[in-house]
Enzyme design. Sequence first.
Site, PDB file in Angstrom:
ATOM      1  CG  HIS A 390     -21.634  57.038  44.667  1.00 17.83           C
ATOM      2  ND1 HIS A 390     -21.751  56.471  45.924  1.00 17.83           N
ATOM      3  CD2 HIS A 390     -21.163  58.302  44.875  1.00 17.83           C
ATOM      4  CE1 HIS A 390     -21.360  57.353  46.836  1.00 17.83           C
ATOM      5  NE2 HIS A 390     -21.007  58.472  46.228  1.00 17.83           N
ATOM      6  CB  CYS A 422     -13.941  61.639  48.519  1.00 14.18           C
ATOM      7  SG  CYS A 422     -14.919  61.362  47.027  1.00 14.18           S
TER       8      CYS A 422
END
Length: 459
Positions: A390, A422
């Site tokens: 990520h 998110c």
Amino acid sequence: MEKAINRQRVLLQHLQPFPSSSSPLVSASVCAAGDSAAYQRNSSFGDDVVVVAAYRTAISKSKRGGFKDTYPEELLTAVLKALLDKTKLNPNEVGDIVVGTVLAPGSQRATECRMAAFYAGFPETVPIRTVNRQCSSGLQAVADVAASIKAGFYDIGIGAGLESMTANSVAWDGSINPKVNKFQQVQDCLLPMGITSENVAFRYGVTRQEQDQAAVESHRKAAAATAAGKFKEEIVPVITKIVDPKTGEEKQVTISVDDGIRPETSLSGLAKLRPVFKKDGSTTAGNSSQVSDGAGAVLLMRRDVAMQKGFPILGVFRSFAAVGVDPSVMGVGPAIAIPAAVKSAGLQIEDVDLFEINEAFASQFVYCRKKLELDPAKVNVNGGAIALGHPLGATGARCVSTLLNEMKRRGKDCRFGVISMCIGSGMGAAAVFERGDAVDGLTNARQIHSHNLLSKDAM
């Protein structure tokens, strides 16, 4: 097909003459075209914003992976240059480049991105800027470009994402305002992301086994996708260097494969890992996203421009939504953002064929999937951030490439896809895409004249 037949039946009823002259010429009627009528009434328009190309670098482990000795701007250069080289687009025609990026100092990263554009072959006349909405920055960049094209500011733009978590780490610069102690939500904005993961698991009852199982599945699917060559279409090989930390010797390498995937990951192995953020918690290094380096870039333009230039249409940008949620459980963001984006597109959750939901933590990923009652077979079919990594600002752009290429492979069985993640400090973002060749083949793109509200001749 059944929906289309029902809509035609309704339209025919409206066209039938009234039986008596006393009947009103115009009457109100509830639309029976279904809840998705807002989308279904749309055809293929020339001012649709479409994606014609989307590429990314491989994703490498921060400080240990293939990009540990690579300057951040070199990663962005690689994907920007790929867009030009592979599409043969004249770089002078690009109206703007927007780059999502999170951790680097703002002015420095903005300058690095400008440098990358020059390295990639863009002329001085093409502007560039950065955007930071934490983990959704790459997707926000794509959405910003789509909105600007739709508004008529320009016809062609690039939304990109960049993060080197080797070069820049999560840190707070300067002192914290003591006023923070008077506002609970402000305090919660400063919580470590791992604590918010523990909060999600505790509040919504996500078990350690559920989290570890999600991690196993992420690695399994990512390993299978890599073995099948699915990522080759989206990954741009990057020629760079690796420096031996002991001898200082430099070696030239080509990085073209994600290096964080662990095919051997198992429940028994993950069960041995200790919680990282809370003594009796359930969030571990094994069921959290990896700290990574990478970049991605997406070329967008008006549909009529793409058709005129003969570009294949990979996907159509249909909607975007960003929402706010409780900062203490920031991971629930996709559970709120996805319904908002889907509704904005005139669709229902059931209409979506594929989902790319960022696996910041397995706790929040599992919660969002269960809350929205998503079919697991539709979600992260090629793995997610737990396996792939990520790189904060790049993830959104990476997901666009991964999603649209998978939709292309599936063809007629896959029309709509959603990307969501998110966002630190309590937000969520989501976007809806349609497969590029999914419109009715008998319907030509309708011409839409340019707005011409703003002068494009600044010089």
